[in-house]
Design an enzyme around this catalytic site. Structure first.
Site, mmCIF file in Angstrom:
data_model
loop_
_atom_site.group_PDB
_atom_site.id
_atom_site.type_symbol
_atom_site.label_atom_id
_atom_site.label_comp_id
_atom_site.label_asym_id
_atom_site.label_seq_id
_atom_site.Cartn_x
_atom_site.Cartn_y
_atom_site.Cartn_z
ATOM 1 N N HIS A 82 -0.370 -2.666 13.451
ATOM 2 C CA HIS A 82 -1.721 -3.190 13.640
ATOM 3 C C HIS A 82 -1.690 -4.155 14.809
ATOM 4 O O HIS A 82 -0.704 -4.884 15.003
ATOM 5 C CB HIS A 82 -2.220 -3.927 12.398
ATOM 6 C CG HIS A 82 -2.400 -3.046 11.202
ATOM 7 N ND1 HIS A 82 -3.092 -1.855 11.246
ATOM 8 C CD2 HIS A 82 -1.993 -3.194 9.912
ATOM 9 C CE1 HIS A 82 -3.093 -1.305 10.041
ATOM 10 N NE2 HIS A 82 -2.427 -2.091 9.220
ATOM 11 N N GLY B 115 -6.761 0.338 3.340
ATOM 12 C CA GLY B 115 -7.776 1.250 3.855
ATOM 13 C C GLY B 115 -7.301 2.080 5.020
ATOM 14 O O GLY B 115 -6.405 2.911 4.870
ATOM 15 N N ARG C 195 0.852 -1.197 0.000
ATOM 16 C CA ARG C 195 0.000 0.000 0.000
ATOM 17 C C ARG C 195 0.882 1.240 0.000
ATOM 18 O O ARG C 195 2.093 1.166 0.182
ATOM 19 C CB ARG C 195 -0.879 0.007 1.259
ATOM 20 C CG ARG C 195 -0.059 -0.116 2.508
ATOM 21 C CD ARG C 195 -0.731 0.365 3.766
ATOM 22 N NE ARG C 195 0.116 0.075 4.925
ATOM 23 C CZ ARG C 195 1.181 0.771 5.270
ATOM 24 N NH1 ARG C 195 1.560 1.826 4.554
ATOM 25 N NH2 ARG C 195 1.898 0.436 6.338
ATOM 26 N N GLY C 196 0.243 2.393 -0.168
ATOM 27 C CA GLY C 196 0.970 3.637 -0.021
ATOM 28 C C GLY C 196 1.320 3.894 1.434
ATOM 29 O O GLY C 196 0.731 3.316 2.345
ATOM 30 N N CYS D 214 4.423 6.071 10.332
ATOM 31 C CA CYS D 214 4.252 6.890 9.126
ATOM 32 C C CYS D 214 5.434 7.823 8.885
ATOM 33 O O CYS D 214 5.311 8.831 8.182
ATOM 34 C CB CYS D 214 2.943 7.669 9.182
ATOM 35 S SG CYS D 214 1.505 6.602 9.372
ATOM 36 N N ILE E 85 -4.077 5.968 7.381
ATOM 37 C CA ILE E 85 -4.695 5.647 6.094
ATOM 38 C C ILE E 85 -3.605 5.243 5.117
ATOM 39 O O ILE E 85 -2.576 5.914 5.007
ATOM 40 C CB ILE E 85 -5.493 6.850 5.553
ATOM 41 C CG1 ILE E 85 -6.711 7.111 6.447
ATOM 42 C CG2 ILE E 85 -5.935 6.607 4.104
ATOM 43 C CD1 ILE E 85 -7.463 8.368 6.109
ATOM 44 N N SER F 101 -7.044 2.511 9.676
ATOM 45 C CA SER F 101 -7.104 1.928 11.015
ATOM 46 C C SER F 101 -7.354 3.038 12.022
ATOM 47 O O SER F 101 -6.807 4.136 11.904
ATOM 48 C CB SER F 101 -5.814 1.181 11.354
ATOM 49 O OG SER F 101 -4.685 2.037 11.279
ATOM 50 N N THR G 140 3.468 1.173 9.684
ATOM 51 C CA THR G 140 2.400 1.333 10.659
ATOM 52 C C THR G 140 2.291 0.065 11.479
ATOM 53 O O THR G 140 2.857 -0.972 11.131
ATOM 54 C CB THR G 140 1.055 1.693 9.992
ATOM 55 O OG1 THR G 140 0.150 2.181 10.984
ATOM 56 C CG2 THR G 140 0.428 0.497 9.292
#
Length: 218
Positions: free
Chosen positions: A78, A164, A71-72, A182, A152, A166, A76
């Protein structure tokens, strides 16, 4: 197929299997064989690296599994207590505008937080949603402390979105210490519970469902 199909997955979803299932769903949406979808879930503790991730921002590479997400964005975290929303929408039908799509995701999060009287804000050059912390010490330049509450990161395949966002409900915030979230060193992270709000995951899911149509009308 125009109705968005929502799924709330129980337990902790393994990352690799979820990514594979998401890629399969994206292909089916693109082929006209499946409806657009949003999956709400939690992952076990892990770090993901976006396409702009810098090696020096992975501070503790042995702490949790690290996955290349595609993803971009950058690194990050989770984990349990964080609501992940995987958003698979057909932008060929909704409008081929990536910037507008990311802005709509931010607006959706901001509207969701407002359901709990939390003022989420966007910042130029910093994708995601932030909250000002007047209860915390100001920065060295005297500016108010700002903490990130939602991340995002998206990818498009033939104009169908996946990955998507979080939102931090009640994750262990110390788990973010293994990365520079990020790529931004000068700001921290927070959660709804860290802000003193007794919000449950069910409350958060209900707010996401309520506010979604305002920002992604059929």
């Amino acid at each position: 197929m125009s109705a968005v199909e929502w799924s709330i997955l129980p337990g902790l979803s393994p990352y690799r299997e979820t990514l594979e299932a998401m890629e399969n769903r994206v292909a089916a949406i693109r082929a006209g064989e499946a409806a657009e979808a949003i999956w709400l879930l939690e992952h076990p503790p892990l770090y993901t690296a976006g396409t702009s991730a810098r090696p020096e921002d992975l501070v503790e590479p042995e702490r949790f599994p690290v996955h290349v997400a595609g993803r971009g964005g950058q690194y990050t975290y989770h984990g349990p207590g964080q609501r992940v929303a995987y958003v698979m929408l057909d932008l060929d039908r909704r409008g081929r505008d990536v910037r507008r799509f990311v802005t709509a995701l931010e607006d959706w999060v901001i509207a969701t937080l407002a359901e709990f009287n939390v003022r989420g804000e966007r910042r130029e050059g910093r994708v995601g949603v932030w909250v000002v912390r007047p209860d915390r010490p100001a920065g060295l330049d005297g500016s108010p402390r700002e903490d990130k509450i939602a991340a995002i990161g998206v990818k498009l395949r033939r104009w169908v979105s996946f990955h998507g966002l979080s939102i931090n409900l009640e994750p262990d915030l110390t788990h973010f210490e293994g990365i520079v979230p990020c790529g931004i060193r000068e700001h921290g992270v927070t959660s709804l519970v860290d802000l003193g709000l007794p919000v449950t995951m069910q409350d958060l899911d209900a707010a996401l469902l309520r506010t979604f149509p305002q920002h992604f009308p059929d």
